[in-house]
Design an enzyme around this catalytic site. Structure first.
Site, PDB file in Angstrom:
ATOM      1  CG  HIS A  56      41.254  -8.291 184.731  1.00  0.00           C
ATOM      2  ND1 HIS A  56      40.059  -8.129 184.057  1.00  0.00           N
ATOM      3  CD2 HIS A  56      41.715  -9.516 184.374  1.00  0.00           C
ATOM      4  CE1 HIS A  56      39.837  -9.209 183.309  1.00  0.00           C
ATOM      5  NE2 HIS A  56      40.819 -10.066 183.496  1.00  0.00           N
ATOM      6  CG  HIS A  58      38.331 -13.555 185.842  1.00  0.00           C
ATOM      7  ND1 HIS A  58      37.392 -12.982 185.009  1.00  0.00           N
ATOM      8  CD2 HIS A  58      39.522 -13.409 185.234  1.00  0.00           C
ATOM      9  CE1 HIS A  58      38.036 -12.520 183.933  1.00  0.00           C
ATOM     10  NE2 HIS A  58      39.310 -12.752 184.050  1.00  0.00           N
ATOM     11  NE  ARG A  82      39.970 -21.493 176.779  1.00  0.00           N
ATOM     12  CZ  ARG A  82      39.433 -21.169 175.599  1.00  0.00           C
ATOM     13  NH1 ARG A  82      39.085 -19.921 175.359  1.00  0.00           N
ATOM     14  NH2 ARG A  82      39.286 -22.068 174.657  1.00  0.00           N
ATOM     15  CG  HIS A 205      35.557 -13.243 177.515  1.00  0.00           C
ATOM     16  ND1 HIS A 205      36.544 -13.750 176.688  1.00  0.00           N
ATOM     17  CD2 HIS A 205      35.827 -13.720 178.748  1.00  0.00           C
ATOM     18  CE1 HIS A 205      37.364 -14.511 177.400  1.00  0.00           C
ATOM     19  NE2 HIS A 205      36.948 -14.507 178.644  1.00  0.00           N
ATOM     20  NE  ARG A 208      40.723 -15.366 172.794  1.00  0.00           N
ATOM     21  CZ  ARG A 208      40.464 -15.720 174.046  1.00  0.00           C
ATOM     22  NH1 ARG A 208      39.738 -16.778 174.294  1.00  0.00           N
ATOM     23  NH2 ARG A 208      40.928 -15.012 175.051  1.00  0.00           N
ATOM     24  CG  HIS A 231      39.976 -10.928 178.898  1.00  0.00           C
ATOM     25  ND1 HIS A 231      38.906 -11.744 179.125  1.00  0.00           N
ATOM     26  CD2 HIS A 231      40.583 -10.753 180.092  1.00  0.00           C
ATOM     27  CE1 HIS A 231      38.854 -12.049 180.412  1.00  0.00           C
ATOM     28  NE2 HIS A 231      39.852 -11.462 181.023  1.00  0.00           N
ATOM     29  CG  HIS A 268      45.618  -9.818 179.736  1.00  0.00           C
ATOM     30  ND1 HIS A 268      46.196 -10.055 180.960  1.00  0.00           N
ATOM     31  CD2 HIS A 268      44.440 -10.492 179.735  1.00  0.00           C
ATOM     32  CE1 HIS A 268      45.406 -10.853 181.667  1.00  0.00           C
ATOM     33  NE2 HIS A 268      44.332 -11.122 180.944  1.00  0.00           N
ATOM     34  CG  ASP A 319      43.537 -12.238 185.086  1.00  0.00           C
ATOM     35  OD1 ASP A 319      42.382 -12.684 185.097  1.00  0.00           O
ATOM     36  OD2 ASP A 319      44.272 -12.326 184.085  1.00  0.00           O
TER      37      ASP A 319
END
Ligand code: ZN
Length: 455
Positions: A56, A58, A82, A205, A208, A231, A268, A319
């Site tokens: 994982h 980004h 975030r 993603h 949400r 996620h 996660h 991550d």
């Protein structure tokens, strides 16, 4: 010569002595023989491990590492982090994404990762408009992977909403905007890049950002056998929102409505109840654990002990890249559990009692499954991805084979990875990446540009 002689090599069944490893021109392991004799002219190594999978990533967040450690006015949380990350993401260019990713991959290789799953969600330009080439930024990641010599699984991300109940995206999320057809279009556009070093899957993603109907549509639209990542249940707030929306907890809701199986990696999955632990383990999906990021963001601790007892599969990822080392991820995976339970040596099974060896092998298996690539083991037909440890370092010099992984994972902070072979190419030699200086130069330039924009 495409061969290496290891006095000790970690094979799927455990350590073996005098192992001759040979690979072919395509970068696949072609022949492995234990109890062999070293042929003349073949390089020798003391301890050889399979390279680790980073399930994982980004990549662009590498540039943010260490810059968000100052308290604001109120309590700081994942959500305040975030906001900062969004402001950074809003201005980064495709060239900068490539430069940062190449730096990250070179660092990950130096520390023992030979494969990265890139959960890639910067799909639009700074104004929120689609690029002329919809796969533009994902192709930049592929270029960075090629330059650094890193094996990749590209996971273009489905990101349509700001929260449960199809909430409209917020201004800071416009760069991420995709629908199911956009993602399948990007998957298609990346198809020509698929080879031994690169696979393409997809990633809703989160619950949400994608509805359950979209999650199902993406899974159905993706070519057979390709990996799917999402996620899930990283934060208590997400669990509460999912309960309020659906009456179910996130993992239970996803498992019931989206047919979770071995194609899936649930990233996660921090907050699980007992039923979710059992269901996730039974599904054959991989739990994608990211201990250093989860610690940095104050997420919580994954219920590792019951998950292992239930036969669950897991791997590790870096991550947000506060760490680029699989040693640190696995060390903190175990240490989190020791602190939680006030006991030692938690990550073991009845048969496998050595924590270091269990963690390395389990994370290899789970990581390889999540990557959807033939990696994760020194086995004929898999990629020639391996690490040569520094046999003269005081931590390893003269150490018994059975103690090598304990020393590697749980003693000190020197990087014990000396040489790294990835896809049959030597990319790290003597602790240095073969393109380290050129890659670092472009990274510095990208960071300076971003700093100027932010001032
Ligand atoms: Zn993530």
């Amino acid at each position: 010569m495409r061969a290496l002689f290891a006095r000790h090599a970690l094979l799927p069944q455990g350590w073996r002595r005098d192992v001759l490893l040979e690979w072919n021109i395509h970068g696949d392991l072609a022949h492995i023989a234990a109890d062999a004799t070293a042929p003349p002219g073949v390089a020798c190594a003391d301890h050889v491990l399979p390279g680790m999978v980073n399930l994982h990533s980004h990549a662009f967040q590498r540039a943010l590492g260490g810059l968000t450690e100052r308290a604001g006015d109120g309590p700081d949380s994942f959500w305040t982090w975030r906001d900062l990350m969004y402001r950074f993401a809003a201005r980064i260019t495709p060239e900068q994404i490539e430069a940062i990713a190449a730096q990250l991959f070179s660092e990950c290789l130096r520390h023992g990762y030979t494969s990265v799953c890139e959960f890639h969600y910067l799909q639009r330009d700074q104004g929120g408009k689609p690029y002329a080439r919809p796969a533009d930024t994902a192709e930049r990641i592929a270029c960075a992977g090629h330059e650094a010599g890193m094996g990749l699984t590209l996971l273009p991300v489905l990101y349509s909403h700001a929260g449960f109940g199809e909430q409209p995206l917020k201004p800071g999320q416009e760069r991420f905007r995709t629908g199911v057809d956009d993602v399948l279009g990007i998957v298609d556009a990346l198809g020509s890049l698929r080879d031994g070093q690169l696979e393409v899957g997809a990633a809703p993603h989160s619950l949400r950002a994608a509805t359950i109907a979209q999650v199902r549509a993406l899974a159905e639209g993706l070519p057979q056998g390709r990996p799917l990542h999402i996620h899930i249940a990283e934060q208590q707030a997400e669990v509460a929102q999912c309960l309020a929306y659906s009456g179910q907890r996130p993992v239970a809701y996803l498992m019931e409505h989206a047919g979770i199986d071995e194609r899936w990696c649930l990233v996660h999955a921090t907050h699980l109840d007992d039923l979710e632990v059992a269901a996730l383990a039974r599904s054959g999906a991989v739990a994608g654990l990211c201990p250093t990021t989860e610690a940095n963001l104050g997420d919580g601790l994954f219920p590792l002990e019951p998950f292992i007892a239930a036969g669950g599969r897991f791997g590790v990822g870096s991550d947000s890249h506060v760490s680029q080392s699989p040693v640190e991820e696995l060390r903190w995976l175990e240490y989190g559990q020791r602190l939680l339970h006030q006991r030692r040596n938690v990550a073991v099974t009845r048969e496998r009692r050595d924590v270091g060896e269990y963690l390395w092998q389990a994370a290899l298996r789970g990581g390889a499954q999540a990557a959807g690539r033939r990696v994760g083991a020194l086995e004929e037909g898999r990629r020639a991805d391996l690490l040569v440890l520094d046999g003269v370092h005081p931590n390893l010099d003269g150490v018994q084979e059975a103690d090598v992984l304990g020393r590697f994972l749980f003693c000190g902070n020197d990087n014990l990875v000396r040489d790294v072979l990835c896809g049959g190419r030597w990319v790290v030699q003597g602790g240095r990446h073969v393109a380290q200086d050129a890659i670092a130069q472009r990274y510095r330039q990208a960071i300076n540009e971003l700093r100027e924009v932010s001032q």
